[in-house]
Design a protein around this motif. Structure first.
Motif, PDB file in Angstrom:
ATOM      1  N   ARG A   1     -32.756  -8.174 -36.468  1.00 33.74           N
ATOM      2  CA  ARG A   1     -33.975  -7.813 -35.743  1.00 33.74           C
ATOM      3  C   ARG A   1     -34.550  -9.030 -35.031  1.00 33.74           C
ATOM      4  NH1 ARG A   1     -34.755  -2.298 -35.490  1.00 33.74           N
ATOM      5  NH2 ARG A   1     -33.898  -1.421 -37.367  1.00 33.74           N
ATOM      6  N   VAL A   2     -35.436  -8.770 -34.103  1.00 28.26           N
ATOM      7  CA  VAL A   2     -36.094  -9.808 -33.318  1.00 28.26           C
ATOM      8  C   VAL A   2     -37.407 -10.200 -33.988  1.00 28.26           C
ATOM      9  CG1 VAL A   2     -37.263 -10.218 -31.111  1.00 28.26           C
ATOM     10  CG2 VAL A   2     -35.090  -8.977 -31.171  1.00 28.26           C
ATOM     11  N   PHE A   3     -37.756 -11.477 -33.919  1.00 24.98           N
ATOM     12  CA  PHE A   3     -39.126 -11.899 -34.208  1.00 24.98           C
ATOM     13  C   PHE A   3     -39.578 -12.837 -33.103  1.00 24.98           C
ATOM     14  CE2 PHE A   3     -36.332 -14.253 -37.107  1.00 24.98           C
ATOM     15  CZ  PHE A   3     -36.715 -15.585 -36.985  1.00 24.98           C
ATOM     16  N   LYS A   4     -40.899 -12.815 -32.813  1.00 22.83           N
ATOM     17  CA  LYS A   4     -41.446 -13.498 -31.636  1.00 22.83           C
ATOM     18  C   LYS A   4     -42.747 -14.222 -31.950  1.00 22.83           C
ATOM     19  CE  LYS A   4     -39.718 -10.089 -28.348  1.00 22.83           C
ATOM     20  NZ  LYS A   4     -40.055  -9.193 -27.266  1.00 22.83           N
ATOM     21  N   GLY A   5     -43.101 -15.168 -31.076  1.00 19.71           N
ATOM     22  CA  GLY A   5     -44.449 -15.724 -31.033  1.00 19.71           C
ATOM     23  C   GLY A   5     -44.693 -17.081 -31.630  1.00 19.71           C
ATOM     24  N   GLY A   6     -43.800 -17.616 -32.428  1.00 20.67           N
ATOM     25  CA  GLY A   6     -44.039 -18.914 -33.049  1.00 20.67           C
ATOM     26  C   GLY A   6     -44.914 -18.812 -34.281  1.00 20.67           C
ATOM     27  N   GLY A   7     -44.953 -19.881 -35.054  1.00 20.01           N
ATOM     28  CA  GLY A   7     -45.720 -19.874 -36.296  1.00 20.01           C
ATOM     29  C   GLY A   7     -46.503 -21.157 -36.502  1.00 20.01           C
ATOM     30  N   TRP A   8     -47.239 -21.222 -37.598  1.00 20.20           N
ATOM     31  CA  TRP A   8     -48.088 -22.360 -37.893  1.00 20.20           C
ATOM     32  C   TRP A   8     -47.301 -23.661 -38.087  1.00 20.20           C
ATOM     33  CZ3 TRP A   8     -46.872 -24.621 -42.458  1.00 20.20           C
ATOM     34  CH2 TRP A   8     -46.260 -23.830 -43.426  1.00 20.20           C
ATOM     35  N   ALA A   9     -46.021 -23.585 -38.400  1.00 18.57           N
ATOM     36  CA  ALA A   9     -45.211 -24.782 -38.617  1.00 18.57           C
ATOM     37  C   ALA A   9     -44.507 -25.267 -37.348  1.00 18.57           C
ATOM     38  CB  ALA A   9     -44.178 -24.506 -39.702  1.00 18.57           C
ATOM     39  N   ASP A  10     -44.643 -24.545 -36.243  1.00 17.95           N
ATOM     40  CA  ASP A  10     -43.957 -24.896 -35.002  1.00 17.95           C
ATOM     41  C   ASP A  10     -44.800 -25.797 -34.119  1.00 17.95           C
ATOM     42  OD1 ASP A  10     -41.439 -23.273 -35.031  1.00 17.95           O
ATOM     43  OD2 ASP A  10     -42.908 -21.674 -35.331  1.00 17.95           O
ATOM     44  N   ASP A  11     -44.112 -26.641 -33.333  1.00 17.14           N
ATOM     45  CA  ASP A  11     -44.792 -27.432 -32.313  1.00 17.14           C
ATOM     46  C   ASP A  11     -45.336 -26.489 -31.246  1.00 17.14           C
ATOM     47  OD1 ASP A  11     -44.139 -29.862 -33.513  1.00 17.14           O
ATOM     48  OD2 ASP A  11     -42.227 -29.992 -32.447  1.00 17.14           O
ATOM     49  N   GLU A  12     -46.175 -27.031 -30.373  1.00 19.00           N
ATOM     50  CA  GLU A  12     -46.753 -26.218 -29.291  1.00 19.00           C
ATOM     51  C   GLU A  12     -45.672 -25.508 -28.479  1.00 19.00           C
ATOM     52  OE1 GLU A  12     -49.961 -27.889 -26.886  1.00 19.00           O
ATOM     53  OE2 GLU A  12     -50.044 -29.516 -28.345  1.00 19.00           O
ATOM     54  N   ARG A  13     -44.583 -26.187 -28.190  1.00 14.69           N
ATOM     55  CA  ARG A  13     -43.517 -25.594 -27.376  1.00 14.69           C
ATOM     56  C   ARG A  13     -42.839 -24.415 -28.067  1.00 14.69           C
ATOM     57  NH1 ARG A  13     -39.047 -28.100 -29.727  1.00 14.69           N
ATOM     58  NH2 ARG A  13     -39.435 -30.210 -30.393  1.00 14.69           N
ATOM     59  N   GLY A  14     -43.031 -24.268 -29.368  1.00 17.73           N
ATOM     60  CA  GLY A  14     -42.458 -23.148 -30.103  1.00 17.73           C
ATOM     61  C   GLY A  14     -43.304 -21.892 -30.057  1.00 17.73           C
ATOM     62  N   CYS A  15     -44.540 -22.020 -29.587  1.00 16.64           N
ATOM     63  CA  CYS A  15     -45.474 -20.887 -29.566  1.00 16.64           C
ATOM     64  C   CYS A  15     -45.629 -20.353 -28.157  1.00 16.64           C
ATOM     65  CB  CYS A  15     -46.824 -21.312 -30.126  1.00 16.64           C
ATOM     66  SG  CYS A  15     -46.765 -21.823 -31.842  1.00 16.64           S
ATOM     67  N   LEU A  16     -44.601 -19.668 -27.702  1.00 15.84           N
ATOM     68  CA  LEU A  16     -44.595 -19.097 -26.359  1.00 15.84           C
ATOM     69  C   LEU A  16     -44.286 -17.610 -26.427  1.00 15.84           C
ATOM     70  CD1 LEU A  16     -42.415 -21.801 -24.571  1.00 15.84           C
ATOM     71  CD2 LEU A  16     -44.894 -21.570 -24.456  1.00 15.84           C
ATOM     72  N   VAL A  17     -44.820 -16.875 -25.501  1.00 13.44           N
ATOM     73  CA  VAL A  17     -44.547 -15.442 -25.413  1.00 13.44           C
ATOM     74  C   VAL A  17     -43.050 -15.198 -25.238  1.00 13.44           C
ATOM     75  CG1 VAL A  17     -44.957 -13.378 -24.035  1.00 13.44           C
ATOM     76  CG2 VAL A  17     -46.825 -14.953 -24.497  1.00 13.44           C
ATOM     77  N   THR A  18     -42.384 -16.098 -24.555  1.00 11.32           N
ATOM     78  CA  THR A  18     -40.965 -15.926 -24.258  1.00 11.32           C
ATOM     79  C   THR A  18     -40.042 -16.300 -25.417  1.00 11.32           C
ATOM     80  OG1 THR A  18     -40.964 -18.138 -23.281  1.00 11.32           O
ATOM     81  CG2 THR A  18     -41.304 -16.281 -21.787  1.00 11.32           C
ATOM     82  N   ASN A  19     -40.558 -16.927 -26.456  1.00 11.12           N
ATOM     83  CA  ASN A  19     -39.704 -17.302 -27.590  1.00 11.12           C
ATOM     84  C   ASN A  19     -39.324 -16.084 -28.406  1.00 11.12           C
ATOM     85  OD1 ASN A  19     -39.686 -19.950 -26.935  1.00 11.12           O
ATOM     86  ND2 ASN A  19     -40.796 -20.659 -28.717  1.00 11.12           N
ATOM     87  N   ARG A  20     -38.052 -15.993 -28.673  1.00  8.81           N
ATOM     88  CA  ARG A  20     -37.516 -14.857 -29.423  1.00  8.81           C
ATOM     89  C   ARG A  20     -36.408 -15.385 -30.321  1.00  8.81           C
ATOM     90  NH1 ARG A  20     -34.250  -9.566 -27.333  1.00  8.81           N
ATOM     91  NH2 ARG A  20     -32.484 -10.933 -27.123  1.00  8.81           N
TER      92      ARG A  20
END
Length: 99
Positions: free
Chosen positions: A59-78
């Motif tokens: 399955r897909v998960f999206k959006g980034g999390g609290w442990a990710d750098d700013e670049r990991g929190c993008l709408v396009t991240n999947r």
């Protein structure tokens, strides 16, 4: 409109502001669509399959999390994983219709 749908510091919890833990939902500002916590805090499981022909039930998960750098929190991240996968910054959104 930016790819983050607003200033990330104002709308999302990520490694730079989360104090290394998930945060209470709704404490940041909503994005430009009026939705809270669509980026950061926890990655969100999605119903869609990643690529069934290649990955089967992944399955897909999206959006980034609290442990990710700013670049990991993008709408396009999947990302993808098997539905039994568990990690601290991965969850799901409970939504209800208001009529």
């Amino acid at each position: 409109m930016t790819r983050e749908y607003g200033p990330l510091e104002d709308i999302a919890w990520f490694a730079g502001n989360s104090v290394e833990t998930p945060q209470i939902v709704g404490c940041k500002e909503p994005n430009e669509f009026g939705l809270y916590d669509m980026l950061g805090n926890v990655w969100e499981w999605c119903w869609d399959l990643y690529d069934p022909a290649v990955y089967g039930e992944y399955r897909v998960f999206k959006g980034g999390g609290w442990a990710d750098d700013e670049r990991g929190c993008l709408v396009t991240n999947r990302r993808r994983s098997h539905p039994t996968f568990r990690v601290e910054d991965l969850g799901f959104r409970v939504a209800r219709s208001i009529k």
